[in-house]
Scaffold this motif. Structure first.
Motif, mmCIF file in Angstrom:
data_model
loop_
_atom_site.group_PDB
_atom_site.id
_atom_site.type_symbol
_atom_site.label_atom_id
_atom_site.label_comp_id
_atom_site.label_asym_id
_atom_site.label_seq_id
_atom_site.Cartn_x
_atom_site.Cartn_y
_atom_site.Cartn_z
ATOM 1 N N ARG A 155 0.847 -1.191 0.000
ATOM 2 C CA ARG A 155 0.000 0.000 0.000
ATOM 3 C C ARG A 155 0.879 1.236 0.000
ATOM 4 N NH1 ARG A 155 -5.484 -0.120 3.398
ATOM 5 N NH2 ARG A 155 -6.391 -1.923 2.367
ATOM 6 N N ARG A 156 0.464 2.201 -0.815
ATOM 7 C CA ARG A 156 1.193 3.460 -0.893
ATOM 8 C C ARG A 156 0.189 4.590 -0.960
ATOM 9 N NH1 ARG A 156 4.886 3.526 -5.785
ATOM 10 N NH2 ARG A 156 5.595 5.442 -4.808
ATOM 11 N N ARG A 157 0.639 5.778 -0.550
ATOM 12 C CA ARG A 157 -0.231 6.948 -0.571
ATOM 13 C C ARG A 157 0.489 8.140 -1.172
ATOM 14 N NH1 ARG A 157 -2.699 6.709 5.513
ATOM 15 N NH2 ARG A 157 -4.000 4.887 5.139
ATOM 16 N N VAL A 158 -0.318 9.006 -1.781
ATOM 17 C CA VAL A 158 0.157 10.293 -2.257
ATOM 18 C C VAL A 158 -0.917 11.317 -1.903
ATOM 19 C CG1 VAL A 158 -0.755 10.007 -4.604
ATOM 20 C CG2 VAL A 158 1.166 11.523 -4.205
ATOM 21 N N ILE A 159 -0.465 12.500 -1.517
ATOM 22 C CA ILE A 159 -1.362 13.557 -1.059
ATOM 23 C C ILE A 159 -1.252 14.740 -2.009
ATOM 24 C CG2 ILE A 159 -1.823 15.187 0.827
ATOM 25 C CD1 ILE A 159 -0.542 13.062 2.692
ATOM 26 N N GLY A 160 -2.384 15.368 -2.314
ATOM 27 C CA GLY A 160 -2.373 16.580 -3.117
ATOM 28 C C GLY A 160 -3.322 16.501 -4.294
ATOM 29 N N ASP A 161 -3.150 17.453 -5.230
ATOM 30 C CA ASP A 161 -4.093 17.554 -6.347
ATOM 31 C C ASP A 161 -3.746 16.658 -7.532
ATOM 32 O OD1 ASP A 161 -1.994 18.834 -7.610
ATOM 33 O OD2 ASP A 161 -3.066 20.730 -7.902
ATOM 34 N N LEU A 162 -2.664 15.872 -7.427
ATOM 35 C CA LEU A 162 -2.287 14.874 -8.441
ATOM 36 C C LEU A 162 -2.055 15.511 -9.806
ATOM 37 C CD1 LEU A 162 -4.907 12.143 -7.449
ATOM 38 C CD2 LEU A 162 -2.624 12.495 -6.502
ATOM 39 N N SER A 163 -1.493 16.709 -9.818
ATOM 40 C CA SER A 163 -1.351 17.469 -11.058
ATOM 41 C C SER A 163 -0.183 17.023 -11.931
ATOM 42 C CB SER A 163 -1.220 18.959 -10.750
ATOM 43 O OG SER A 163 -0.079 19.197 -9.940
ATOM 44 N N ASP A 164 0.776 16.284 -11.389
ATOM 45 C CA ASP A 164 1.919 15.818 -12.176
ATOM 46 C C ASP A 164 1.589 14.440 -12.741
ATOM 47 O OD1 ASP A 164 4.351 14.782 -13.131
ATOM 48 O OD2 ASP A 164 5.502 15.906 -11.641
ATOM 49 N N ALA A 165 1.154 14.416 -14.004
ATOM 50 C CA ALA A 165 0.694 13.166 -14.626
ATOM 51 C C ALA A 165 1.801 12.118 -14.686
ATOM 52 C CB ALA A 165 0.138 13.436 -16.019
ATOM 53 N N GLY A 166 3.027 12.535 -14.950
ATOM 54 C CA GLY A 166 4.137 11.583 -15.018
ATOM 55 C C GLY A 166 4.402 10.918 -13.687
ATOM 56 N N GLU A 167 4.446 11.709 -12.637
ATOM 57 C CA GLU A 167 4.641 11.160 -11.290
ATOM 58 C C GLU A 167 3.469 10.280 -10.893
ATOM 59 O OE1 GLU A 167 7.187 11.165 -9.056
ATOM 60 O OE2 GLU A 167 8.324 12.030 -10.705
ATOM 61 N N LEU A 168 2.279 10.657 -11.266
ATOM 62 C CA LEU A 168 1.089 9.872 -10.946
ATOM 63 C C LEU A 168 1.154 8.518 -11.654
ATOM 64 C CD1 LEU A 168 -1.593 9.643 -9.518
ATOM 65 C CD2 LEU A 168 -2.649 10.900 -11.411
ATOM 66 N N ARG A 169 1.566 8.497 -12.903
ATOM 67 C CA ARG A 169 1.713 7.222 -13.618
ATOM 68 C C ARG A 169 2.758 6.332 -12.957
ATOM 69 N NH1 ARG A 169 0.787 10.702 -18.002
ATOM 70 N NH2 ARG A 169 -1.110 10.139 -19.117
ATOM 71 N N ARG A 170 3.884 6.924 -12.527
ATOM 72 C CA ARG A 170 4.910 6.145 -11.837
ATOM 73 C C ARG A 170 4.363 5.579 -10.522
ATOM 74 N NH1 ARG A 170 8.104 9.485 -14.656
ATOM 75 N NH2 ARG A 170 8.141 11.295 -13.302
ATOM 76 N N PHE A 171 3.625 6.396 -9.784
ATOM 77 C CA PHE A 171 3.018 5.956 -8.535
ATOM 78 C C PHE A 171 2.103 4.760 -8.783
ATOM 79 C CE2 PHE A 171 -0.696 6.149 -5.704
ATOM 80 C CZ PHE A 171 -0.090 5.964 -4.481
ATOM 81 N N LEU A 172 1.328 4.840 -9.859
ATOM 82 C CA LEU A 172 0.377 3.777 -10.180
ATOM 83 C C LEU A 172 1.035 2.574 -10.838
ATOM 84 C CD1 LEU A 172 -2.522 5.951 -11.588
ATOM 85 C CD2 LEU A 172 -2.329 4.954 -9.304
ATOM 86 N N GLY A 173 2.217 2.759 -11.384
ATOM 87 C CA GLY A 173 2.888 1.677 -12.082
ATOM 88 C C GLY A 173 2.333 1.429 -13.453
#
Length: 81
Positions: A62-80
């Motif tokens: 399990r992992r978490r990220v906080i905020g408006d999720l505006s960085d699509a590249g980082e969000l994709r990396r987070f999601l794998g």
């Protein structure tokens, strides 16, 4: 299958986070949206203290990220994806 849970309220930051997330996910992702104003016990049980919070439930860990999720590249990396 990627399982996510997004904790939100009815504010503009939460709305942006949901919009940004929906712009990145596809049919491989199952998304549960929890409005903590309506279901505060879910956030409390899971130790969520900041909103919006995106939690990846599976695949683990399990992992978490906080905020408006505006960085699509980082969000994709987070999601794998």
């Amino acid at each position: 299958m990627i399982q996510l849970r997004l904790y939100v309220t009815c504010d503009s930051l939460s709305e942006r986070a949901l919009e940004n997330l929906r712009g990145v996910i596809d049919d491989r992702v199952e998304l549960e949206v929890v409005n903590v104003l309506e279901s505060p016990w879910i956030a409390r049980e899971n130790g969520v203290i900041a909103i919006p919070t995106l939690e990846r439930l599976s695949p683990g860990p399990r992992r978490r990220v906080i905020g408006d999720l505006s960085d699509a590249g980082e969000l994709r990396r987070f999601l794998g994806i």
